[in-house]
Design a protein around this motif. Structure first.
Motif, mmCIF file in Angstrom:
data_model
loop_
_atom_site.group_PDB
_atom_site.id
_atom_site.type_symbol
_atom_site.label_atom_id
_atom_site.label_comp_id
_atom_site.label_asym_id
_atom_site.label_seq_id
_atom_site.Cartn_x
_atom_site.Cartn_y
_atom_site.Cartn_z
ATOM 1 N N ASP A 73 0.831 -1.211 0.000
ATOM 2 C CA ASP A 73 0.000 0.000 0.000
ATOM 3 C C ASP A 73 0.862 1.255 0.000
ATOM 4 O OD1 ASP A 73 -2.368 -1.389 -0.055
ATOM 5 O OD2 ASP A 73 -2.717 -1.283 2.105
ATOM 6 N N ALA A 74 1.937 1.241 0.794
ATOM 7 C CA ALA A 74 2.810 2.411 0.865
ATOM 8 C C ALA A 74 3.489 2.671 -0.476
ATOM 9 C CB ALA A 74 3.853 2.218 1.960
ATOM 10 N N ARG A 75 3.935 1.611 -1.134
ATOM 11 C CA ARG A 75 4.580 1.773 -2.436
ATOM 12 C C ARG A 75 3.577 2.266 -3.476
ATOM 13 N NH1 ARG A 75 8.624 -3.517 -2.929
ATOM 14 N NH2 ARG A 75 9.970 -2.965 -1.158
ATOM 15 N N THR A 76 2.350 1.735 -3.413
ATOM 16 C CA THR A 76 1.315 2.182 -4.345
ATOM 17 C C THR A 76 1.043 3.669 -4.177
ATOM 18 O OG1 THR A 76 0.273 -0.009 -4.361
ATOM 19 C CG2 THR A 76 -1.089 1.846 -5.065
ATOM 20 N N MET A 77 0.953 4.127 -2.920
ATOM 21 C CA MET A 77 0.717 5.542 -2.662
ATOM 22 C C MET A 77 1.843 6.401 -3.231
ATOM 23 S SD MET A 77 0.327 7.508 1.010
ATOM 24 C CE MET A 77 2.042 7.110 1.439
ATOM 25 N N ARG A 78 3.092 5.996 -2.986
ATOM 26 C CA ARG A 78 4.227 6.778 -3.482
ATOM 27 C C ARG A 78 4.231 6.825 -5.009
ATOM 28 N NH1 ARG A 78 7.153 4.126 0.868
ATOM 29 N NH2 ARG A 78 7.918 2.563 -0.603
ATOM 30 N N MET A 81 1.449 9.123 -6.412
ATOM 31 C CA MET A 81 1.791 10.542 -6.307
ATOM 32 C C MET A 81 2.872 10.926 -7.324
ATOM 33 S SD MET A 81 -0.322 11.667 -4.139
ATOM 34 C CE MET A 81 -1.420 10.393 -4.821
ATOM 35 N N ARG A 82 3.834 10.049 -7.534
ATOM 36 C CA ARG A 82 4.889 10.322 -8.517
ATOM 37 C C ARG A 82 4.305 10.371 -9.929
ATOM 38 N NH1 ARG A 82 8.340 6.756 -6.978
ATOM 39 N NH2 ARG A 82 7.753 5.103 -8.435
ATOM 40 N N ALA A 83 3.394 9.440 -10.239
ATOM 41 C CA ALA A 83 2.762 9.428 -11.559
ATOM 42 C C ALA A 83 1.902 10.662 -11.770
ATOM 43 C CB ALA A 83 1.928 8.156 -11.724
ATOM 44 N N ALA A 84 1.250 11.144 -10.688
ATOM 45 C CA ALA A 84 0.417 12.344 -10.805
ATOM 46 C C ALA A 84 1.267 13.565 -11.139
ATOM 47 C CB ALA A 84 -0.345 12.568 -9.501
ATOM 48 N N ARG A 85 2.533 13.566 -10.669
ATOM 49 C CA ARG A 85 3.410 14.717 -10.912
ATOM 50 C C ARG A 85 4.002 14.704 -12.316
ATOM 51 N NH1 ARG A 85 5.539 13.181 -5.981
ATOM 52 N NH2 ARG A 85 7.500 12.566 -6.996
ATOM 53 N N MET A 280 1.614 1.963 -12.467
ATOM 54 C CA MET A 280 2.372 1.218 -13.467
ATOM 55 C C MET A 280 1.717 -0.125 -13.749
ATOM 56 S SD MET A 280 5.238 1.601 -15.285
ATOM 57 C CE MET A 280 6.534 2.462 -14.378
ATOM 58 N N VAL A 281 1.362 -0.854 -12.696
ATOM 59 C CA VAL A 281 0.755 -2.173 -12.881
ATOM 60 C C VAL A 281 -0.620 -2.041 -13.529
ATOM 61 C CG1 VAL A 281 -0.159 -4.198 -11.679
ATOM 62 C CG2 VAL A 281 2.070 -3.270 -11.040
#
Length: 298
Positions: A73-78, A81-85, A280-281
């Protein structure tokens, strides 16, 4: 706590403090202290200790399940947010069974056209290794069989049905046939994948169903090595139809359908079963569905 859970996952995967510490890029005392702190925080023993790592306790096994979920879950959140940027970027890690490697470009090529900041790492391994790598967050997706052996809890996208052909040189036994039976194929000097490969277990089962057994004169985990032996004109093999088509066999190599039975097995993309997936997935699974639709129309 997230970092300690990641340390714990690495220890459970490596089953050795030294190797886990090396993989994490930390010292062994740092890893040991982190695991002890995690135990203190949770109030349970996680690791059976002796002179060396002896396994996880029952509580440790349960915490491992939670750790994978929380870290995921933590990796998905990070990543979200990175993809949104800046959109999708980074390395995609894929593991595929050997017989599916020729199909990987069908997925990676259009994906990179849409996401030019993405790079790929692709490894060949057994179906069991694909699932283990997924479970341990070491790959993003796998490509493997979907309908032959248990997969556990994974999301799946079927890509194609694998059918089997006798691959042999012109002039060899059965090379002039339009089709050949599994029982007849068993009489040939075969070169096959090694028994740890699910493709080999599938072949063994269909031969047994025909009242025959495989007696390979050469085994390898490399499809390239099998191809090179077939081209000598002295060997034959059993390979999926789609692989033979991609390789574009021509004279003097023949690809002959195997019947009785006309067997097929589903091959597709697998990912960890979770909601939401990382961006990504999610994008990879969407691209896999597009590939499946294109292959179905072809």
């Amino acid at each position: 706590m997230i970092d300690k859970l990641e340390f714990f996952i690495a220890l459970a995967r490596e089953r050795h403090f030294g190797r886990a510490a090396e993989e994490l890029g930390i010292t062994q005392p740092t890893l040991s202290a982190a695991i002890k702190q995690l135990e203190d925080q949770l109030g349970v023993m996680l690791v059976q200790r002796g002179s060396r790592f002896q396994g996880l306790t029952a509580e440790g096994q349960r915490v491992l399940e939670w750790a994978r979920r929380i870290v995921g879950d933590a990796r998905t959140m990070r990543e979200e947010m990175r993809a949104a940027r800046r959109g999708l970027a980074g390395r995609v890690r894929i593991a595929a069974i050997p017989t599916a490697l020729a199909m990987v470009p069908e997925l990676t090529t259009p994906f990179r056209e849409k996401h030019p900041d993405v790079t790929f790492s692709v490894v060949s391994c057994t179906s069991l290794e694909v699932l283990a790598l997924l479970e341990n967050f070491e790959i993003d997706i796998g490509i493997t069989y979907l309908d032959n052996e248990p997969l556990g809890r994974v999301a799946t996208v079927p890509l194609y049905a694998e059918r089997y052909q006798l691959i042999t040189a012109a002039g060899n036994r059965f090379s002039d046939r339009r089709q050949v039976t599994w029982a007849e194929v068993a009489e040939l000097p075969l070169c096959l994948l090694t028994p740890d490969m699910q493709n080999r277990r599938i072949i063994n089962r269909h031969l047994e169903e025909a009242g025959a057994r495989a007696h390979p004169t050469l085994e390898s985990n490399s499809m390239i090595l099998l191809f090179s032996h077939i081209r000598t004109g002295k060997w034959a093999s059993i390979m999926p139809l789609n692989l033979a088509e991609v390789l574009g066999f021509s004279e003097p190599i023949r690809a002959i359908p195997i019947v009785e039975p006309d067997a097929s097995h589903s091959v597709g993309v697998v990912a960890v079963e979770r909601e939401p997936h990382t961006p990504m997935v999610s994008a990879l699974l969407y691209q896999a569905r597009l590939v499946a639709e294109a292959l179905a129309r072809a």
